[in-house]
Design a protein around this motif. Structure first.
Motif, mmCIF file in Angstrom:
data_model
loop_
_atom_site.group_PDB
_atom_site.id
_atom_site.type_symbol
_atom_site.label_atom_id
_atom_site.label_comp_id
_atom_site.label_asym_id
_atom_site.label_seq_id
_atom_site.Cartn_x
_atom_site.Cartn_y
_atom_site.Cartn_z
ATOM 1 N N GLN A 280 0.906 -1.272 0.162
ATOM 2 C CA GLN A 280 -0.089 0.028 -0.264
ATOM 3 C C GLN A 280 0.885 1.230 -0.026
ATOM 4 O OE1 GLN A 280 -3.268 -0.068 2.812
ATOM 5 N NE2 GLN A 280 -3.241 2.295 2.816
ATOM 6 N N SER B 149 0.748 3.857 -3.014
ATOM 7 C CA SER B 149 0.489 5.473 -2.939
ATOM 8 C C SER B 149 1.883 6.236 -3.284
ATOM 9 C CB SER B 149 0.178 5.755 -1.333
ATOM 10 O OG SER B 149 1.612 5.385 -0.575
ATOM 11 N N SER C 289 -7.914 5.602 -4.840
ATOM 12 C CA SER C 289 -7.160 5.258 -3.884
ATOM 13 C C SER C 289 -7.625 3.650 -3.230
ATOM 14 C CB SER C 289 -6.658 6.343 -2.706
ATOM 15 O OG SER C 289 -7.929 6.645 -2.187
ATOM 16 N N ASP D 257 -7.312 0.885 0.310
ATOM 17 C CA ASP D 257 -6.782 0.725 1.671
ATOM 18 C C ASP D 257 -6.691 -0.694 1.725
ATOM 19 O OD1 ASP D 257 -6.212 0.488 4.474
ATOM 20 O OD2 ASP D 257 -7.726 1.872 4.977
ATOM 21 N N GLN E 120 -0.810 1.120 10.623
ATOM 22 C CA GLN E 120 -1.470 2.408 9.812
ATOM 23 C C GLN E 120 -1.129 3.812 10.578
ATOM 24 O OE1 GLN E 120 -5.230 1.076 8.342
ATOM 25 N NE2 GLN E 120 -4.362 1.416 6.367
ATOM 26 N N HIS F 161 -7.232 4.396 13.205
ATOM 27 C CA HIS F 161 -7.482 3.293 12.328
ATOM 28 C C HIS F 161 -7.431 2.081 13.073
ATOM 29 C CE1 HIS F 161 -5.396 6.172 9.513
ATOM 30 N NE2 HIS F 161 -6.236 5.570 8.557
ATOM 31 N N ARG G 170 -10.634 -0.214 12.525
ATOM 32 C CA ARG G 170 -10.351 -1.589 11.766
ATOM 33 C C ARG G 170 -10.569 -2.690 12.737
ATOM 34 N NH1 ARG G 170 -9.776 2.538 8.725
ATOM 35 N NH2 ARG G 170 -8.517 2.571 6.994
ATOM 36 N N SER H 214 -16.223 1.721 3.265
ATOM 37 C CA SER H 214 -15.187 2.641 2.891
ATOM 38 C C SER H 214 -15.607 4.161 3.074
ATOM 39 C CB SER H 214 -14.472 2.428 1.501
ATOM 40 O OG SER H 214 -14.020 1.497 1.472
ATOM 41 N N PHE I 208 -11.639 6.606 -3.050
ATOM 42 C CA PHE I 208 -11.322 5.617 -2.053
ATOM 43 C C PHE I 208 -12.430 4.686 -2.101
ATOM 44 C CE2 PHE I 208 -11.584 4.421 2.831
ATOM 45 C CZ PHE I 208 -10.163 3.817 2.823
ATOM 46 N N ASN J 140 -11.469 0.523 -3.338
ATOM 47 C CA ASN J 140 -11.509 -0.725 -2.336
ATOM 48 C C ASN J 140 -12.535 -1.594 -3.033
ATOM 49 O OD1 ASN J 140 -9.551 0.202 -0.451
ATOM 50 N ND2 ASN J 140 -11.435 1.197 0.717
#
Length: 165
Positions: free
Chosen positions: A17, A21, A29, A31, A60, A71, A75, A105, A136, A140
């Motif tokens: 990742q 980036s 983008s 994740d 992260q 995060h 998560r 997301s 984003f 995903n």
């Protein structure tokens, strides 16, 4: 011994990742760690989903600027919640994964926006943020099916050696 693949996989996803980036600066983008936690939780349940979410979130938070702990919390909760939905979301029917990860997301991006407004983290403009949030979610959604297939393959590979898995 094959169970050690999980920390290695999440560390590899984190490094990948970061590389993506750096080399790709387009509209989309993604994740990889969020999608990895989602797929891992669907296959292993809430405890393993929360544990992988905590580890991925810590990675992260330790490496990214912004709100520390965001995060880890999101998560961990995502892994726990989707682990509980393990029997309700069909792992074999990939149609469900695409909108689910897209909505997750978007929800996480809007949650971050609210937190940023409350604590005063500068955000450029609402229109730019909405565009980034859409990119984003789309990124995903594109990567969720290959990630679910990869996690399924790894789970089957581990089951071949370990009877207690």
């Amino acid at each position: 011994m094959r169970r050690l693949i999980w920390p290695v996989l999440f560390l590899f996803l984190f490094i990948l990742q970061g590389a993506v980036s750096v080399f790709y600066t387009g509209w989309l983008s993604l994740d990889l760690l969020l999608v990895g936690v989602y797929a891992h939780a669907l296959h292993r349940g809430p405890e393993f989903g929360a544990l992988s979410g905590l580890g991925a979130g810590f990675l992260q938070d330790a490496m990214l600027p912004g709100v520390f702990g965001y995060h880890m919390l999101t998560r961990t909760l995502s892994g726990f919640c989707f682990g509980h939905l393990k029997g309700k979301i069909f792992k074999e029917n990939f149609i469900y994964h695409v909108p689910t990860i897209g909505l997750l997301s978007l929800a996480l991006r809007f949650l971050y926006f609210g937190i940023a407004l409350v604590i005063g983290v500068p955000i450029t403009s609402l229109l730019t943020y909405l565009k980034e949030s859409l990119g984003f979610a789309c990124g995903n959604m594109l990567i969720v099916i290959p990630m679910v297939l990869l996690v399924s393959f790894i789970c089957e590979w581990i089951k071949k050696e370990d009877i207690s898995y």
